[in-house]
Design a protein around this motif. Structure first.
Motif, mmCIF file in Angstrom:
data_model
loop_
_atom_site.group_PDB
_atom_site.id
_atom_site.type_symbol
_atom_site.label_atom_id
_atom_site.label_comp_id
_atom_site.label_asym_id
_atom_site.label_seq_id
_atom_site.Cartn_x
_atom_site.Cartn_y
_atom_site.Cartn_z
ATOM 1 N N ILE A 1 0.831 -1.205 0.000
ATOM 2 C CA ILE A 1 0.000 0.000 0.000
ATOM 3 C C ILE A 1 0.866 1.256 0.000
ATOM 4 N N HIS B 1 0.090 5.017 0.990
ATOM 5 C CA HIS B 1 -0.988 5.727 1.681
ATOM 6 C C HIS B 1 -1.177 7.144 1.149
ATOM 7 N N ASP C 1 -5.543 6.001 -1.423
ATOM 8 C CA ASP C 1 -4.411 5.080 -1.344
ATOM 9 C C ASP C 1 -4.144 4.500 -2.727
ATOM 10 N N SER D 1 -1.478 1.393 -4.660
ATOM 11 C CA SER D 1 -0.752 0.174 -4.285
ATOM 12 C C SER D 1 0.222 -0.172 -5.396
#
Length: 699
Positions: free
Chosen positions: A230, A232, A440, A442
């Motif tokens: 992830i 953020h 978010d 990824s």
């Protein structure tokens, strides 16, 4: 038109061909009647309407499942497999002539029609169930079924790939052949079966299984396929404000499609399977369209747009001193690569410019080639470090540009080693949060807890990708605070005038710079740049208008509508440039050499007077020459085109080599050898075809 007798089978055959080569919209009564040389009335003798004809095509494809259903009536269904595979091979070949149903055509139709897609999915589930029952081996049956779908995908793109089915069938017969009772298990056979059993247990996680199972994945699939790390979002996202008066009029702006037809933007977006199209000026959203289930909060793969993000991280690492210089050897940061001679002498600058000289193969539409390609291996590998360490060299570093994921993956490894942090962490702390990301993101990993796919692995929303484009629009700053070095941004997004030929020959002429793309065509007026990813992922930046456009799509066949959109927003007229090679190709089917030379001279004269309105490239001219050379009786026209290119670019070894190849085929050996000698003189290392021909001739 004089009536002629035509059967229902004739109409179906003509409709299959239309469906296969031109899609469901081409299955219409008038053109089919013209093809069959009959009246339209004869159609209604066999079918109620066009819908009934399309239904017949779909039903006969669904009925192919009977091959498997009939096999289950046998005592041992596996004994029917040779006949089934022979029949499938016959149908695969004959479908190209319209004689049998075509999986490739049905799947293309399903991509356009949700109702057809529902039926196709239902039929495919039933076929898979039947195939498992016939073979009696669920896991391995699934593997072969996925391989068959990979074959269909490639065959749709390259019809000649239909012959690849023979190899697939041969392996299937060996794998699913009924066991002989009381047969003695020889050591070699025992080892083979142990290997198959072990492979079946490991297939779900291995590179080959990923390649076969997922093939060319849709843009929303990578997050399901790969483990994720992830990235953020910001605590306080930067504002993107909807315009008080959204520019809905852009729906009707006509843009050029890949088939050269002018279409309204709204229709273009649907036809090209665009899922998100967002136009932002400064912090205002002027236009925003979502399709196929996407929305403002949808996170989607950006594929090779990730290379541009990796490039940004490299710029930051240079600015912070984590990396000393682009001229450092890669082995300075990843010492274990010293054990592989291929990486000795390769610098970070070579990797960034995709000039490492490391061998790499791109996909080309042939199933077996694509399964073994560098593209597939690096995208799906479960161990990036091992894949990188196993590479070999084919050219000296710095000799030539060649697009490859492996160079970007090595840069990702270097960044992780140089900073001591994962590149997802570097993105989060150094760019994503500072630029004010709203959601978010990824990053795809090669395996759980492993390395990021630096070449293709970022998943983000369209709006946050627009914020990343805005960062480059503002020279690496947000609200006056430097996030990226301004000189790095400028070096990545400014035309390199020392290079006269594009890396990719489109009408906008794509130059590759530090993992960004510069449209060379009329760049002095536009000064635009973009990040590009497979299946139509793009971040386009137009500094003069302060516009950023983000496109997320699910089809690689894309045009370049962005300049037309920008000019419409600025109230300016925009004309697509004329392709000189394209005009020669259109005329070359009938025109003789002298006519082609006259046409070229006239177009070149117009281009000198209005350079922004015409485009020409070496790759385009050579493609036309080779295309003409492949047509019966058109060799003189091909030679004329290639001679024109040699005169235009006398220092190009490719032009001399291509002309030599055509001359050699026509029997003009002395002239061909002269062209080969010049090609070898201009580039002794790269003119491999010329060198081979000269060696064969003893010259």
């Amino acid at each position: 038109m004089a009536p002629r007798t035509r059967t229902k089978a004739d109409w179906l055959r003509a409709a299959r061909l239309a469906l296969l080569h031109r899609g469901p919209h081409a299955v219409r009564v008038e053109p089919l009647a013209k093809t069959l040389r009959v009246t339209k009335g004869s159609f209604y003798w066999h079918f109620r309407d066009r819908g009934a004809l399309l239904e017949a095509l779909l039903r006969e494809w669904e009925d192919e499942a009977r091959l498997l259903a009939d096999a289950l009536k046998r005592t041992d269904p596996r004994t029917a497999l040779p006949g089934i595979l022979d029949e499938l091979a016959r149908r695969n070949r004959s479908s190209e002539r319209g004689d049998s149903p075509s999986d490739a055509a049905i799947f293309a139709w399903a991509a356009l029609d949700p109702k057809v897609a529902e039926r196709v999915n239902r039929a495919e589930r039933e076929r898979m169930r039947l195939f498992r029952a016939v073979t009696g081996r669920t896991g391995v049956a699934d593997l072969f079924y996925y391989a068959y779908h990979g074959f269909l995908l490639r065959r749709r793109r390259v019809p000649a790939a239909s012959e690849d089915f023979t190899a697939l069938a041969r392996v299937a017969l060996r794998t699913f052949a009924p066991r002989r009772r009381a047969a003695r298990l020889r050591p070699q056979r025992l080892a083979a079966w142990i290997g198959v059993a072990a492979a079946t247990l490991l297939l779900h996680g291995c590179t080959t299984m990923r390649i076969v199972r997922y093939q060319d994945p849709a843009s929303d699939r990578p997050r399901e396929i790969f483990a994720q790390r992830i990235v953020h979002r910001a605590d306080r996202p930067s504002a993107l404000v909807p315009a008080a008066h959204p520019r809905d009029d852009l729906d009707t702006v006509t843009v050029r499609d890949v088939d050269l037809t002018m279409r309204p933007l709204a229709e273009y977006l649907r036809r090209r399977h665009v899922r998100a199209f967002v136009v932002v000026r400064d912090d205002t959203v002027l236009y925003e369209r979502y399709f196929e289930g996407y929305g403002p909060a949808t996170t989607s793969s950006s594929f090779s747009v990730a290379k541009s993000v990796t490039s940004a991280l490299l710029g930051r690492a240079l600015a912070t001193g984590a990396i000393r210089s682009l001229d450092d050897s890669v082995t300075r940061y990843v010492p274990e690569l010293w054990r592989n001679p291929a990486y000795r002498g390769v610098t970070l600058r070579h990797l960034l410019g995709m000039q490492s000289g490391i061998a790499y193969t791109r996909t080309n539409g042939h199933l077996w080639h694509d399964l073994r390609s560098g593209d597939a291996r690096f995208f799906y590998t479960g161990n990036l470090a091992r894949a990188i360490a196993g590479q070999r060299r084919e050219d000296p570093p710095g000799l030539r540009w060649a697009y490859k994921d492996s160079d970007a993956e090595v840069l990702g490894w270097v960044l992780a080693r140089a900073t001591g942090r994962t590149i997802a962490q570097q993105l989060e702390d150094g760019i994503w949060r500072p630029m004010g990301a709203e959601s978010d993101a990824s990053w795809d990993l090669d395996r759980r807890g492993g390395m990021e796919h630096a070449a293709s692995g970022i998943n983000a929303t369209a709006r946050d990708l627009a914020r990343f484009g805005r960062l480059y629009l503002d020279g690496g700053e947000r609200d006056g605070v430097a996030i990226l070095p301004r000189d790095w941004v400028e070096a990545s997004t400014t035309l390199d005038r020392s290079r006269t030929e594009p890396e990719v020959a489109t009408w906008w002429q794509m130059q590759h710079r530090q993992c960004w793309w510069i449209p060379m065509q009329n760049w002095d007026a536009e000064r635009d740049f973009f990040a590009d990813g497979s299946r139509g992922q793009r971040i386009y930046v137009h500094p003069r208008s302060r516009i950023v456009i983000v496109q997320l799509a699910n089809q690689s066949a894309q045009e370049f509508p962005f300049r037309k959109i920008v000019h419409a927003l600025m109230g300016e007229t925009f004309r697509y440039p004329v392709s000189i090679p394209g005009r020669l190709a259109a005329a070359g089917a009938l025109a003789g050499p002298d006519s082609l030379r006259s046409l070229y001279r006239a177009l070149a004269e117009r281009a000198r007077a209005a350079p922004a309105e015409y485009v020409i490239s070496e790759a385009g001219m050579l493609a036309v020459g080779r295309q003409l050379a492949a047509q019966p009786g058109r060799a003189p026209a091909a030679i004329a085109v290639l001679e024109l290119e040699v005169a235009r670019a006398p220092g190009s070894y490719r032009a001399h080599e291509a002309l030599g190849d055509v001359l050699a085929k026509t029997g003009a050996k002395d002239r061909a050898l002269a062209e080969y000698r010049e090609a070898a003189r201009l580039s002794p290392y790269l003119a491999k075809s010329a060198a081979k021909a000269l060696a064969a001739a003893g010259r």
